[in-house]
Scaffold this active site. Structure first.
Site, PDB file in Angstrom:
ATOM      1  N   GLU A 146     -64.430 -51.364   7.137  1.00 58.72           N
ATOM      2  CA  GLU A 146     -65.494 -51.322   6.136  1.00 58.72           C
ATOM      3  C   GLU A 146     -66.413 -50.118   6.380  1.00 58.72           C
ATOM      4  OE1 GLU A 146     -67.708 -54.949   5.799  1.00 58.72           O
ATOM      5  OE2 GLU A 146     -65.980 -56.224   6.256  1.00 58.72           O
ATOM      6  N   GLN A 169     -61.648 -69.192  10.491  1.00 58.50           N
ATOM      7  CA  GLN A 169     -62.280 -69.019   9.179  1.00 58.50           C
ATOM      8  C   GLN A 169     -61.695 -69.949   8.119  1.00 58.50           C
ATOM      9  OE1 GLN A 169     -61.831 -64.951   7.806  1.00 58.50           O
ATOM     10  NE2 GLN A 169     -62.791 -65.342   5.829  1.00 58.50           N
ATOM     11  N   GLU A 205     -61.428 -55.992   9.781  1.00 57.56           N
ATOM     12  CA  GLU A 205     -61.731 -55.601   8.407  1.00 57.56           C
ATOM     13  C   GLU A 205     -62.370 -54.218   8.483  1.00 57.56           C
ATOM     14  OE1 GLU A 205     -63.894 -58.774   6.325  1.00 57.56           O
ATOM     15  OE2 GLU A 205     -61.940 -59.721   5.963  1.00 57.56           O
ATOM     16  N   HIS A 249     -58.870 -55.818  -2.292  1.00 58.89           N
ATOM     17  CA  HIS A 249     -58.950 -56.772  -1.173  1.00 58.89           C
ATOM     18  C   HIS A 249     -59.159 -58.196  -1.690  1.00 58.89           C
ATOM     19  CE1 HIS A 249     -60.021 -58.672   2.601  1.00 58.89           C
ATOM     20  NE2 HIS A 249     -61.203 -59.006   2.111  1.00 58.89           N
ATOM     21  N   ARG A 304     -58.882 -65.403  11.490  1.00 61.25           N
ATOM     22  CA  ARG A 304     -58.486 -66.000  10.194  1.00 61.25           C
ATOM     23  C   ARG A 304     -58.239 -67.498  10.285  1.00 61.25           C
ATOM     24  NH1 ARG A 304     -60.491 -62.241   6.981  1.00 61.25           N
ATOM     25  NH2 ARG A 304     -59.563 -60.199   7.370  1.00 61.25           N
ATOM     26  N   TYR A 328     -64.498 -72.615   6.367  1.00 56.92           N
ATOM     27  CA  TYR A 328     -65.274 -71.869   5.379  1.00 56.92           C
ATOM     28  C   TYR A 328     -65.667 -72.632   4.120  1.00 56.92           C
ATOM     29  CZ  TYR A 328     -61.860 -70.700   1.743  1.00 56.92           C
ATOM     30  OH  TYR A 328     -60.999 -70.757   0.692  1.00 56.92           O
ATOM     31  N   THR A 372     -64.078 -55.494   3.287  1.00 59.00           N
ATOM     32  CA  THR A 372     -62.832 -54.788   3.585  1.00 59.00           C
ATOM     33  C   THR A 372     -62.494 -53.805   2.476  1.00 59.00           C
ATOM     34  OG1 THR A 372     -62.064 -56.811   4.597  1.00 59.00           O
ATOM     35  CG2 THR A 372     -60.411 -55.127   4.182  1.00 59.00           C
ATOM     36  N   ASP A 431     -72.685 -59.114   4.665  1.00 63.13           N
ATOM     37  CA  ASP A 431     -71.387 -58.502   4.413  1.00 63.13           C
ATOM     38  C   ASP A 431     -70.945 -58.815   2.984  1.00 63.13           C
ATOM     39  OD1 ASP A 431     -69.333 -56.861   5.179  1.00 63.13           O
ATOM     40  OD2 ASP A 431     -68.136 -58.451   6.066  1.00 63.13           O
ATOM     41  N   ASP A 486     -65.371 -55.555  10.917  1.00 66.20           N
ATOM     42  CA  ASP A 486     -65.773 -56.963  10.862  1.00 66.20           C
ATOM     43  C   ASP A 486     -64.615 -57.797  11.408  1.00 66.20           C
ATOM     44  OD1 ASP A 486     -66.867 -59.412  10.097  1.00 66.20           O
ATOM     45  OD2 ASP A 486     -66.054 -59.256   8.061  1.00 66.20           O
ATOM     46  N   GLU A 516     -53.794 -58.507   5.090  1.00 61.57           N
ATOM     47  CA  GLU A 516     -53.138 -57.932   3.913  1.00 61.57           C
ATOM     48  C   GLU A 516     -51.930 -57.086   4.292  1.00 61.57           C
ATOM     49  OE1 GLU A 516     -56.392 -56.414   0.971  1.00 61.57           O
ATOM     50  OE2 GLU A 516     -57.313 -56.710   2.939  1.00 61.57           O
ATOM     51  N   ARG A 567     -54.758 -68.616  -2.607  1.00 63.62           N
ATOM     52  CA  ARG A 567     -54.679 -69.480  -3.787  1.00 63.62           C
ATOM     53  C   ARG A 567     -53.557 -68.973  -4.685  1.00 63.62           C
ATOM     54  NH1 ARG A 567     -59.958 -67.876  -3.039  1.00 63.62           N
ATOM     55  NH2 ARG A 567     -59.642 -66.291  -4.636  1.00 63.62           N
ATOM     56  N   LYS A 582     -66.236 -65.156  12.089  1.00 63.56           N
ATOM     57  CA  LYS A 582     -66.742 -63.779  12.025  1.00 63.56           C
ATOM     58  C   LYS A 582     -67.842 -63.508  13.053  1.00 63.56           C
ATOM     59  CE  LYS A 582     -65.051 -62.759   7.702  1.00 63.56           C
ATOM     60  NZ  LYS A 582     -64.380 -61.502   7.309  1.00 63.56           N
ATOM     61  N   TYR A 634     -68.058 -57.930  -0.344  1.00 59.19           N
ATOM     62  CA  TYR A 634     -66.645 -58.262  -0.627  1.00 59.19           C
ATOM     63  C   TYR A 634     -66.294 -57.452  -1.869  1.00 59.19           C
ATOM     64  CZ  TYR A 634     -63.055 -62.074  -1.171  1.00 59.19           C
ATOM     65  OH  TYR A 634     -61.927 -62.846  -1.266  1.00 59.19           O
ATOM     66  N   THR A 639     -69.057 -57.852  15.496  1.00 60.76           N
ATOM     67  CA  THR A 639     -68.925 -56.847  14.443  1.00 60.76           C
ATOM     68  C   THR A 639     -69.202 -55.511  15.125  1.00 60.76           C
ATOM     69  OG1 THR A 639     -69.819 -58.409  12.823  1.00 60.76           O
ATOM     70  CG2 THR A 639     -69.807 -56.079  12.204  1.00 60.76           C
TER      71      THR A 639
END
Lengths: 388, 388
Positions: free
Chosen positions: B178, B217, B176, B110, B214, B221, B322, B103, B210, B336, B119, B230, B105, B234
């Site tokens: 995709e 994760q 997600e 996104h 959260r 992660y 995503t 997968d 996907d 989001e 962050r 994840k 990104y 899927t």
């Protein structure tokens, strides 16, 4: 048949592999001493004339017990010559088809060393590390049998001071000496496997070398983890040592007291294993990584993998992560042995930090049972070819 | 046969799937309008009476072109009734066996949104993001066909203020939206695929959801990327839209000027695609993610995946990551759309941030060709069942 009493491939081991002779079809064999027992011939069962262990593994625990017992009975007597081949005269193949491949990070010493190298100003272990066996999915399609040459991978790398990444052959090509665990019977979706169910699901273990391009990995790995720094090649040994054999090498884990694992990770009796690896670089032994020092057990790894409802399949392979012990000579990667490249090793009189073209690495392994019997894993071997 | 001129499944589309009728064997079909053409019957070729597309895909580009031409010829005339089934009367299956699943990104919007959420005090995009398509391997064994219910996963999560992680059902279950790309003919080890070779290797595209926990994760992660957040599920749509069809929807990428990609990622003519998705939550449309805004093309993704010498195999699946556009209503995840759970959405009069038990999500997609023809992807659908 006669097997020397000190052979690491005696009747208490009996690892399975896939072999061929003289260009013939690959089929299932068991290593006994320095010979390979052709199972389809020895047991008169055409089900073993298969190019992978997957169908046999999928038959489940009771069948594994039964076949192992029949082999032990058979080799206690006379074995017909046509069922035996000298191990030096057969070609060994990848013993199973890999379904999903996951690699863990279960050595506290390795994770701490990497933390000290990459984040010198922070706590070596990240906050989650003692709460769960951290792991990630790797590339199943590039798991290769021992003896497969490894072409030096190319990719992007960026030094801390460079303005932009450059593309080219990796200059920090490394190994990771690990054990790999092979799922025999999986579990359907939403049916987690508890740690105590481990021996009914996992068929056996192999040696695993998770070749790693540290420069590619360092640039790519935030925030989604390693990808091209690892995905070019993972090598496994040809003999799958049954968990039925390794059960005799079961020992406590070094300790999971602070914190205690969450209930889904607790084992009635831990699956620590008394196994030691040896890493030889161009023939010279450079490390003896002790598997017995691993923090998380393979039973906990499978429990973690399935606790979210993920299914597991026959042929799933999961690696322990680099095996490193507390002593410098017990580290299972050149990143650690050379302390990030700062302290070169002398290998056959030559200075080494990471792998050079033409270098060969052999990882060997031996389990020791409670009664002192040695169970050999054999070896996983690979040589570095120049980048293309 | 007569296909309405405004059908998104006209002769310029012709997506492949695997279907069965009345409990019969799964076999390969092509969607034409509101009907499914049974290829083994229509072409008199038993090779299409297969439960997956893999063997056909492995036959390669020339064969894909040939079969597509023959289907177009066939449906221009009269098609025998026994070769046709109403799409509402067939069962659709997973159309291909997944080899490795990766997968990416690849949406700048996104990745920037996630960066701002996770962050807040740093640059939204990490330094590597515009130099390479960041991606990771996911779990191939838990890729499910549209319509498969998703049991809410359980796992470890830890709030920023909690002293220790707790175990339980995910409270931040997300989607997600995709696209997924399906490799038809792979490449051997050490034979990278250039971006311009993309249409000779990639057979087609599907919609992909996907599913993402959260909270699991966020805790797991670092440093090796997403795993159990994840790996539980899927979902992919049942119709594989051929790249031969999508070539007509090719458009420039939004821009890769600063920095310019390294040479191995450069395309003679970029594989941007004019595709728009729609996300429906319990029937209410909540987003229209624009694939045309994606930063990295699928041709660049495959080039990146193989540049280190990794092989690719028939059945390899790789997701775009995503799909989010610059506008709030173009975001392809609830993370989001609800801005980290802070701004709930009103869905059918109910407040929602993440998924509740019983919720159903449908993702649809449509490509638009240069001449304005619509090519439908159909939909990928899934409903949340309570944790077990």
């Amino acid at each position: 048949m006669i097997v020397p009493a000190d052979s690491p491939f005696g009747p208490e081991n009996l690892p399975y592999g896939v072999f061929s002779t003289g260009g013939g079809s690959p089929r299932i064999g068991v290593r006994v001493g320095e010979q390979v027992l052709d199972l389809s011939v020895a047991l008169g069962d055409a089900g073993f004339a298969e190019p992978s262990l997957n169908a046999f593994m999928a038959q489940g625990y009771d069948r594994w017990v039964d076949v192992r017992g029949r082999i032990q009975e058979l080799i206690a007597g006379d074995v017909p010559a046509e069922a035996l081949h000298a191990v030096g005269e057969v070609t060994l193949h990848l013993p199973f088809e890999v379904a999903d491949y996951v690699d863990f990070y279960a050595s506290e010493h390795h994770a701490s060393n990497v933390g000290r190298l990459f984040r010198p100003d922070a706590e070596p272990l990240l906050p989650n590390w003692k709460h769960l066996p951290v792991g990630y999915h790797g590339r199943a399609g590039t798991v290769y049998p021992s003896g497969t040459d490894v072409v030096r991978p190319s990719g992007q790398r960026k030094g801390p001071d460079g303005p932009a990444p450059v593309f080219g052959p990796s200059t920090r090509l490394d190994i990771e000496a690990e054990l790999g665990f092979v799922v025999g019977t999986g579990t359907p979706a939403n049916t987690p496997v508890s740690p105590d169910e481990f021996p009914r699901h996992v068929f056996g273990a192999v040696l695993l070398n998770d070749w790693s391009a540290r420069d590619i990995q360092a640039w790519e790995y935030v925030p989604l983890g390693p990808n091209l720094g690892k995905s070019f090649a993972t090598s496994v040994s040809p003999w799958v040592v049954p968990i039925l054999a390794l059960a005799e090498a079961r020992i406590p884990l070094p300790g999971q007291h602070d914190p205690e694992p969450l209930p889904y990770l607790r084992e009635s009796r831990p699956w620590g294993l008394d196994i030691e690896l040896a890493v030889r670089w161009n023939g010279q032994q450079v490390a003896r990584p002790p598997y017995r020092e691993m923090y998380w057990s393979p039973a906990q790894m499978l429990a973690h993998l399935t606790v979210n409802g993920a299914s597991a399949r026959t042929g799933d392979l999961y690696g322990s992560g680099t095996i490193s012990g507390p002593e410098p000579a017990e580290r299972g990667s050149f990143l650690e042995l050379s302390w990030g490249g700062r302290d070169p090793l002398t290998v056959n009189g030559e200075s080494r930090t990471f792998l050079q073209d033409g270098d060969e690495v052999v990882v060997e392994g031996t389990a020791t049972t409670g009664s002192g019997t040695k169970l050999g894993f054999g070896e996983v071997r690979g040589r570095i070819l120049p980048a293309r």
